[in-house]
Write a protein that holds these residues in place. Structure first.
Motif, PDB file in Angstrom:
ATOM      1  N   GLU A  64     -19.589 -24.147  43.154  1.00  0.00           N
ATOM      2  CA  GLU A  64     -18.997 -23.751  41.987  1.00  0.00           C
ATOM      3  C   GLU A  64     -19.003 -22.447  41.645  1.00  0.00           C
ATOM      4  O   GLU A  64     -19.584 -21.454  42.391  1.00  0.00           O
ATOM      5  CB  GLU A  64     -20.228 -24.287  41.055  1.00  0.00           C
ATOM      6  CG  GLU A  64     -20.290 -23.911  39.387  1.00  0.00           C
ATOM      7  CD  GLU A  64     -21.224 -24.502  38.580  1.00  0.00           C
ATOM      8  OE1 GLU A  64     -21.132 -25.635  38.478  1.00  0.00           O
ATOM      9  OE2 GLU A  64     -22.205 -23.707  38.111  1.00  0.00           O
ATOM     10  N   THR A  77     -15.356 -22.523  34.408  1.00  0.00           N
ATOM     11  CA  THR A  77     -16.244 -22.948  35.590  1.00  0.00           C
ATOM     12  C   THR A  77     -15.469 -24.077  36.383  1.00  0.00           C
ATOM     13  O   THR A  77     -14.468 -24.856  35.952  1.00  0.00           O
ATOM     14  CB  THR A  77     -17.299 -24.023  35.034  1.00  0.00           C
ATOM     15  OG1 THR A  77     -18.188 -23.415  34.129  1.00  0.00           O
ATOM     16  CG2 THR A  77     -18.189 -24.551  36.057  1.00  0.00           C
ATOM     17  N   ARG A  79     -15.199 -26.235  39.993  1.00  0.00           N
ATOM     18  CA  ARG A  79     -16.146 -26.986  40.740  1.00  0.00           C
ATOM     19  C   ARG A  79     -15.516 -27.606  42.052  1.00  0.00           C
ATOM     20  O   ARG A  79     -14.288 -28.329  41.572  1.00  0.00           O
ATOM     21  CB  ARG A  79     -16.844 -28.004  39.981  1.00  0.00           C
ATOM     22  CG  ARG A  79     -17.662 -27.604  39.035  1.00  0.00           C
ATOM     23  CD  ARG A  79     -18.137 -28.519  38.101  1.00  0.00           C
ATOM     24  NE  ARG A  79     -19.333 -27.859  37.077  1.00  0.00           N
ATOM     25  CZ  ARG A  79     -20.803 -28.268  37.371  1.00  0.00           C
ATOM     26  NH1 ARG A  79     -21.082 -28.750  38.343  1.00  0.00           N
ATOM     27  NH2 ARG A  79     -21.487 -27.692  36.403  1.00  0.00           N
ATOM     28  N   LYS A 102     -20.353 -32.634  32.247  1.00  0.00           N
ATOM     29  CA  LYS A 102     -20.122 -33.219  33.474  1.00  0.00           C
ATOM     30  C   LYS A 102     -19.060 -34.111  33.355  1.00  0.00           C
ATOM     31  O   LYS A 102     -18.195 -34.638  34.132  1.00  0.00           O
ATOM     32  CB  LYS A 102     -21.173 -33.418  34.414  1.00  0.00           C
ATOM     33  CG  LYS A 102     -21.938 -32.401  34.862  1.00  0.00           C
ATOM     34  CD  LYS A 102     -23.198 -32.718  35.840  1.00  0.00           C
ATOM     35  CE  LYS A 102     -23.923 -31.611  36.155  1.00  0.00           C
ATOM     36  NZ  LYS A 102     -24.969 -31.938  37.329  1.00  0.00           N
TER      37      LYS A 102
END
Length: 201
Positions: A64, A77, A79, A102
């Protein structure tokens, strides 16, 4: 837009050098964190001001990565998601109004291709319904990559940074040129994802 069957190499049009125009902005990427003895990168504009930063602290090749501005405000963000055949990075845009969910769909995706199978084509980028590609550049002073759109137009290009006398400043210093029509924070998030794919951060 041409469809691509599973397992087929996508057909990327010949590259149109949009970046030869004056409508571009230039940044310097230094593959060093602002925090001493940690991993990440720092991005400067043409005036020498810091505009973006990534600080992974002691976690190089983290699953991440966080893209921030100078003040530490989170912008994206990013990932890592491991697939059976390919490696993919999902980018989530931070609104600041709620916690990271998420279950939400990523703002963009960067899918890595095998160098042996795809040659100079490194990654496919999906932003909503738009498709882009990362194409590798080779050469002693021109090594880097381009982000091109479906028509082959160059929307961003990263290369080794040269001094005024033409000397390469180092493997960890890049010049990044972007079209003004693009969202620069989005391009920087894609560049961050690609840097993670290449194990640079």
């Amino acid at each position: 837009m041409a469809k691509v069957c599973p397992g087929e190499a996508p057909q990327v049009p010949s590259v149109t050098p949009y970046l030869s125009s004056s409508k571009r902005e230039t940044y310097t990427i230094w593959m060093k964190s602002l925090v001493c003895n940690t991993n990440g990168c720092t991005v400067y504009n043409s005036s020498g001001q810091i505009v973006y930063r990534v600080d992974n602290y002691d976690r190089k090749c983290s699953k991440e990565v966080l893209l921030m501005n100078l003040q530490g405000k989170l912008l994206y963000t990013i990932r890592k998601k491991k697939l059976q055949a390919f490696e993919r990075w999902d980018g989530y845009k931070w609104s600041g109004s709620c916690k990271f969910n998420k279950e939400e769909k990523p703002w963009f995706q960067v899918k890595r291709y095998s160098r042996m199978l795809m040659g100079s084509l490194a990654c496919q980028i999906t932003v909503g319904f738009e498709k882009y590609w990362i194409v590798r550049l080779t050469g002693k002073t021109t090594a880097g990559y381009r982000i091109v759109d479906i028509d082959g137009g160059v929307v961003a290009e990263a290369k080794k940074k040269l001094s005024s006398s033409g000397i390469v400043l180092g493997e960890d210093v890049l010049t990044l040129e972007m079209e003004t029509r693009m969202d620069h924070s989005l391009i920087m998030a894609i560049v961050t994802a690609y840097g993670s794919i290449c194990r640079k951060m």
